[in-house]
Design a protein around this motif. Structure first.
Motif, PDB file in Angstrom:
ATOM      1  N   THR A 175       0.838  -1.196   0.000  1.00  0.00           N
ATOM      2  CA  THR A 175       0.000   0.000   0.000  1.00  0.00           C
ATOM      3  C   THR A 175       0.877   1.250   0.000  1.00  0.00           C
ATOM      4  OG1 THR A 175      -0.165   0.021   2.413  1.00  0.00           O
ATOM      5  CG2 THR A 175      -1.877  -1.187   1.209  1.00  0.00           C
ATOM      6  N   ILE A 176       0.482   2.213  -0.838  1.00  0.00           N
ATOM      7  CA  ILE A 176       1.237   3.457  -0.964  1.00  0.00           C
ATOM      8  C   ILE A 176       0.297   4.627  -0.707  1.00  0.00           C
ATOM      9  CG2 ILE A 176       2.624   4.912  -2.490  1.00  0.00           C
ATOM     10  CD1 ILE A 176       3.368   2.382  -4.054  1.00  0.00           C
ATOM     11  N   GLY A 177       0.552   5.366   0.357  1.00  0.00           N
ATOM     12  CA  GLY A 177      -0.233   6.545   0.687  1.00  0.00           C
ATOM     13  C   GLY A 177       0.385   7.787   0.075  1.00  0.00           C
ATOM     14  N   ILE A 178      -0.462   8.753  -0.268  1.00  0.00           N
ATOM     15  CA  ILE A 178      -0.007   9.983  -0.917  1.00  0.00           C
ATOM     16  C   ILE A 178      -0.425  11.187  -0.085  1.00  0.00           C
ATOM     17  CG2 ILE A 178      -0.106  11.390  -3.006  1.00  0.00           C
ATOM     18  CD1 ILE A 178      -1.153   8.841  -4.462  1.00  0.00           C
ATOM     19  N   GLU A 179       0.506  12.101   0.138  1.00  0.00           N
ATOM     20  CA  GLU A 179       0.200  13.383   0.768  1.00  0.00           C
ATOM     21  C   GLU A 179       0.677  14.509  -0.139  1.00  0.00           C
ATOM     22  OE1 GLU A 179       0.193  13.040   5.495  1.00  0.00           O
ATOM     23  OE2 GLU A 179       2.189  12.676   4.653  1.00  0.00           O
ATOM     24  N   VAL A 180       0.048  15.670  -0.011  1.00  0.00           N
ATOM     25  CA  VAL A 180       0.507  16.831  -0.761  1.00  0.00           C
ATOM     26  C   VAL A 180       1.800  17.335  -0.111  1.00  0.00           C
ATOM     27  CG1 VAL A 180      -0.958  18.417   0.571  1.00  0.00           C
ATOM     28  CG2 VAL A 180      -0.127  19.096  -1.685  1.00  0.00           C
ATOM     29  N   ASP A 181       2.773  17.720  -0.923  1.00  0.00           N
ATOM     30  CA  ASP A 181       4.102  18.021  -0.391  1.00  0.00           C
ATOM     31  C   ASP A 181       4.121  19.201   0.579  1.00  0.00           C
ATOM     32  OD1 ASP A 181       3.577  19.942  -2.329  1.00  0.00           O
ATOM     33  OD2 ASP A 181       5.449  19.665  -3.441  1.00  0.00           O
ATOM     34  N   ARG A 182       3.157  20.090   0.469  1.00  0.00           N
ATOM     35  CA  ARG A 182       3.157  21.279   1.319  1.00  0.00           C
ATOM     36  C   ARG A 182       2.483  21.054   2.679  1.00  0.00           C
ATOM     37  NH1 ARG A 182       4.624  25.899  -1.398  1.00  0.00           N
ATOM     38  NH2 ARG A 182       3.423  27.229   0.008  1.00  0.00           N
ATOM     39  N   SER A 183       1.909  19.877   2.864  1.00  0.00           N
ATOM     40  CA  SER A 183       1.336  19.550   4.170  1.00  0.00           C
ATOM     41  C   SER A 183       1.274  18.031   4.297  1.00  0.00           C
ATOM     42  CB  SER A 183      -0.059  20.160   4.333  1.00  0.00           C
ATOM     43  OG  SER A 183      -0.549  19.932   5.644  1.00  0.00           O
ATOM     44  N   ALA A 184       2.381  17.443   4.732  1.00  0.00           N
ATOM     45  CA  ALA A 184       2.527  15.981   4.733  1.00  0.00           C
ATOM     46  C   ALA A 184       2.970  15.483   6.106  1.00  0.00           C
ATOM     47  CB  ALA A 184       3.537  15.569   3.663  1.00  0.00           C
ATOM     48  N   PRO A 185       2.078  15.488   7.092  1.00  0.00           N
ATOM     49  CA  PRO A 185       2.479  15.108   8.455  1.00  0.00           C
ATOM     50  C   PRO A 185       2.923  13.654   8.588  1.00  0.00           C
ATOM     51  CG  PRO A 185       0.087  15.368   8.304  1.00  0.00           C
ATOM     52  CD  PRO A 185       0.671  15.908   7.037  1.00  0.00           C
ATOM     53  N   LEU A 186       2.270  12.741   7.842  1.00  0.00           N
ATOM     54  CA  LEU A 186       2.656  11.333   7.949  1.00  0.00           C
ATOM     55  C   LEU A 186       4.007  11.088   7.299  1.00  0.00           C
ATOM     56  CD1 LEU A 186       1.910   8.524   8.901  1.00  0.00           C
ATOM     57  CD2 LEU A 186       0.680   8.171   6.739  1.00  0.00           C
ATOM     58  N   TYR A 187       4.240  11.703   6.154  1.00  0.00           N
ATOM     59  CA  TYR A 187       5.541  11.587   5.481  1.00  0.00           C
ATOM     60  C   TYR A 187       6.650  12.125   6.388  1.00  0.00           C
ATOM     61  CZ  TYR A 187       9.189  12.152   1.944  1.00  0.00           C
ATOM     62  OH  TYR A 187      10.369  12.078   1.249  1.00  0.00           O
ATOM     63  N   ALA A 188       6.385  13.256   7.025  1.00  0.00           N
ATOM     64  CA  ALA A 188       7.382  13.833   7.930  1.00  0.00           C
ATOM     65  C   ALA A 188       7.663  12.896   9.097  1.00  0.00           C
ATOM     66  CB  ALA A 188       6.899  15.188   8.438  1.00  0.00           C
TER      67      ALA A 188
ATOM     68  N   LYS B 288       7.273   9.578   9.272  1.00  0.00           N
ATOM     69  CA  LYS B 288       7.946   8.355   8.859  1.00  0.00           C
ATOM     70  C   LYS B 288       9.407   8.601   8.461  1.00  0.00           C
ATOM     71  CE  LYS B 288       4.098   5.386   7.426  1.00  0.00           C
ATOM     72  NZ  LYS B 288       4.528   4.182   8.176  1.00  0.00           N
ATOM     73  N   ASN B 289       9.714   9.840   8.091  1.00  0.00           N
ATOM     74  CA  ASN B 289      11.074  10.144   7.652  1.00  0.00           C
ATOM     75  C   ASN B 289      11.837  11.022   8.641  1.00  0.00           C
ATOM     76  OD1 ASN B 289      11.393   9.078   4.667  1.00  0.00           O
ATOM     77  ND2 ASN B 289       9.314   9.882   4.826  1.00  0.00           N
ATOM     78  N   ASN B 290      11.307  11.123   9.867  1.00  0.00           N
ATOM     79  CA  ASN B 290      11.964  11.885  10.934  1.00  0.00           C
ATOM     80  C   ASN B 290      12.276  13.316  10.511  1.00  0.00           C
ATOM     81  OD1 ASN B 290      12.104   9.673  12.824  1.00  0.00           O
ATOM     82  ND2 ASN B 290      13.715   8.815  11.539  1.00  0.00           N
ATOM     83  N   LEU B 291      11.284  13.937   9.870  1.00  0.00           N
ATOM     84  CA  LEU B 291      11.423  15.310   9.430  1.00  0.00           C
ATOM     85  C   LEU B 291      10.558  16.228  10.278  1.00  0.00           C
ATOM     86  CD1 LEU B 291      11.094  14.674   5.576  1.00  0.00           C
ATOM     87  CD2 LEU B 291      13.222  14.991   6.875  1.00  0.00           C
ATOM     88  N   GLU B 292      10.940  17.464  10.372  1.00  0.00           N
ATOM     89  CA  GLU B 292      10.105  18.436  11.066  1.00  0.00           C
ATOM     90  C   GLU B 292       8.905  18.763  10.183  1.00  0.00           C
ATOM     91  OE1 GLU B 292      10.328  22.957  12.963  1.00  0.00           O
ATOM     92  OE2 GLU B 292      12.152  21.949  12.259  1.00  0.00           O
ATOM     93  N   PHE B 293       7.707  18.709  10.761  1.00  0.00           N
ATOM     94  CA  PHE B 293       6.511  18.983   9.970  1.00  0.00           C
ATOM     95  C   PHE B 293       6.141  20.453  10.027  1.00  0.00           C
ATOM     96  CE2 PHE B 293       1.859  19.633   9.970  1.00  0.00           C
ATOM     97  CZ  PHE B 293       1.643  19.391   8.611  1.00  0.00           C
ATOM     98  N   CYS B 294       5.782  20.985   8.857  1.00  0.00           N
ATOM     99  CA  CYS B 294       5.286  22.355   8.775  1.00  0.00           C
ATOM    100  C   CYS B 294       4.147  22.396   7.761  1.00  0.00           C
ATOM    101  CB  CYS B 294       6.412  23.299   8.347  1.00  0.00           C
ATOM    102  SG  CYS B 294       5.862  25.015   8.117  1.00  0.00           S
ATOM    103  N   HIS B 295       2.970  22.803   8.196  1.00  0.00           N
ATOM    104  CA  HIS B 295       1.834  22.943   7.283  1.00  0.00           C
ATOM    105  C   HIS B 295       1.970  24.236   6.502  1.00  0.00           C
ATOM    106  CE1 HIS B 295      -2.261  23.064   5.712  1.00  0.00           C
ATOM    107  NE2 HIS B 295      -2.323  24.315   6.143  1.00  0.00           N
ATOM    108  N   ARG B 296       1.858  24.136   5.171  1.00  0.00           N
ATOM    109  CA  ARG B 296       1.871  25.309   4.306  1.00  0.00           C
ATOM    110  C   ARG B 296       0.639  25.271   3.402  1.00  0.00           C
ATOM    111  NH1 ARG B 296       7.185  24.640   1.131  1.00  0.00           N
ATOM    112  NH2 ARG B 296       6.695  22.448   1.497  1.00  0.00           N
ATOM    113  N   PRO B 297       0.127  26.415   3.015  1.00  0.00           N
ATOM    114  CA  PRO B 297      -1.053  26.449   2.147  1.00  0.00           C
ATOM    115  C   PRO B 297      -0.790  25.721   0.824  1.00  0.00           C
ATOM    116  CG  PRO B 297      -0.601  28.620   3.057  1.00  0.00           C
ATOM    117  CD  PRO B 297       0.583  27.768   3.384  1.00  0.00           C
ATOM    118  N   HIS B 298      -1.867  25.152   0.259  1.00  0.00           N
ATOM    119  CA  HIS B 298      -1.717  24.384  -0.979  1.00  0.00           C
ATOM    120  C   HIS B 298      -3.040  24.400  -1.744  1.00  0.00           C
ATOM    121  CE1 HIS B 298      -4.022  21.074   0.837  1.00  0.00           C
ATOM    122  NE2 HIS B 298      -3.336  21.327   1.947  1.00  0.00           N
ATOM    123  N   ASN B 299      -3.048  23.752  -2.902  1.00  0.00           N
ATOM    124  CA  ASN B 299      -4.239  23.766  -3.747  1.00  0.00           C
ATOM    125  C   ASN B 299      -4.863  22.389  -3.925  1.00  0.00           C
ATOM    126  OD1 ASN B 299      -2.344  22.539  -5.379  1.00  0.00           O
ATOM    127  ND2 ASN B 299      -2.646  23.895  -7.146  1.00  0.00           N
TER     128      ASN B 299
END
Length: 319
Positions: free
Chosen positions: A201-214, A216-227
């Motif tokens: 299974t492959i989940g998809i998030e928009v790059d400008r607001s991707a809390p799960l991706y962040a 899973k990859n030990n990244l700092e999460f930051c929500h940014r506006p998107h379309n």
């Protein structure tokens, strides 16, 4: 729009074989949830939630149902409410498409717009404040993002997908799907994982607001506006079952909008931008593997976005 249909018309959507995104002997199938009566997958979510809450004695016709939405869920709840005898109030961030707002109002629901700078988090808080001082026997906040009834609504869809694949003698190798609240992805994945243990299974998030991706990859999460409305609310919902998500990828909103428009030209199916995200990832996957069966979802309809067909939401810095 098919909303003149009845509640019994929700679900049992057809499976479309996607030709234009396939390569290397792969097969891509998309479950056409945009063919539900209000034009989106959210019909399943809210019909199920309302039915379960009625069975539990928590709501009854005549009450006012309240929830938050960028549009699809609001229209679905407004329609289900109208059909079953409820009043409906939808809290919505400023700047959503006119088509979505008009559809909600046509079903008799009220819309209360909230500050765009707080996006869906602001709508959720405003909805909670709205019902806080109102009698609980007259007002009910469904809170789709925090109710596990959201996820359980998608068990049936998972079963439908499995049955349709069996009819075509197909065994899925991949399930690819965007993640918003996570209910759709998780409910379907739980069914497919149980039936097909080798599926990825492959989940998809928009790059400008991707809390799960962040996460899973030990990244700092930051929500940014998107379309990519419907994705990227900026929070991880309890409906997101991380145990059934093998991989998370991110997509650029512009790529998703462009892939949607190309697909509409190629295959004459009017799907929305989040469907474009699913298509884009399926296409990339199809170029990397050989002879596999890939399953995805078409969430909603292109007509819901005509007033923003450029893909630009000025209120959100154009994505």
């Amino acid at each position: 729009m098919l909303a003149e249909l009845g509640l019994h018309n929700v679900g049992n959507t057809r499976m479309h074989r996607v030709i234009s995104a396939s390569a290397n002997g792969n097969k891509i199938f998309a479950k056409c949830e945009f063919m539900n009566p209000t034009g989106s997958h959210k019909d399943r979510t809210f019909l199920h939630m309302v039915a379960e809450l009625e069975s539990a004695g928590k709501i009854a016709p005549g009450m006012t149902l309240v929830d938050c939405s960028t549009g699809n869920g609001g229209a679905a709840l407004a329609w289900v409410g109208k059909m079953k005898g409820y009043n409906v109030v939808i809290f919505m961030p400023e700047g959503m498409t006119e088509e979505r707002k008009r559809q909600i109002r046509e079903f008799g629901a009220d819309i209360i717009e909230t500050n765009r700078n707080e996006f869906l988090n602001g709508s959720v808080q405003a909805a909670r404040d709205y019902v806080a001082d109102k009698p609980s026997d007259k007002f009910y906040f469904l809170d789709q993002g925090s109710s596990l009834l959201n996820k359980s609504a998608w068990i049936q869809c998972g079963n439908e997908i499995a049955a349709q694949l069996e009819e075509q003698k197909e065994i899925p190798d991949y399930f690819v799907c965007s993640i918003g609240t996570g209910g759709t992805f998780s409910g379907i994945s739980e069914v497919l994982k149980a039936k097909y243990p080798n599926i990825k299974t492959i989940g998809i998030e928009v790059d400008r607001s991707a809390p799960l991706y962040a996460k899973k990859n030990n990244l700092e999460f930051c929500h940014r506006p998107h379309n990519m409305m419907g994705l990227g609310a900026g929070v991880l919902s309890c409906n997101t079952n991380e145990q059934v998500i093998d991989e998370v990828v991110v997509v650029d909103g512009a790529y998703s909008w462009n892939r949607m428009k190309k697909f509409i030209e190629e295959e004459q199916l009017g799907v929305g931008p989040t469907c474009g995200a699913n298509l884009y990832v399926c296409e990339q996957l199809s170029r990397a593997v050989t002879g596999k069966t890939i399953v995805t979802l078409f969430f909603d309809s292109a007509w819901k976005y005509k007033s923003r067909w450029s893909g630009v939401y000025p209120e959100y810095n154009g994505g």
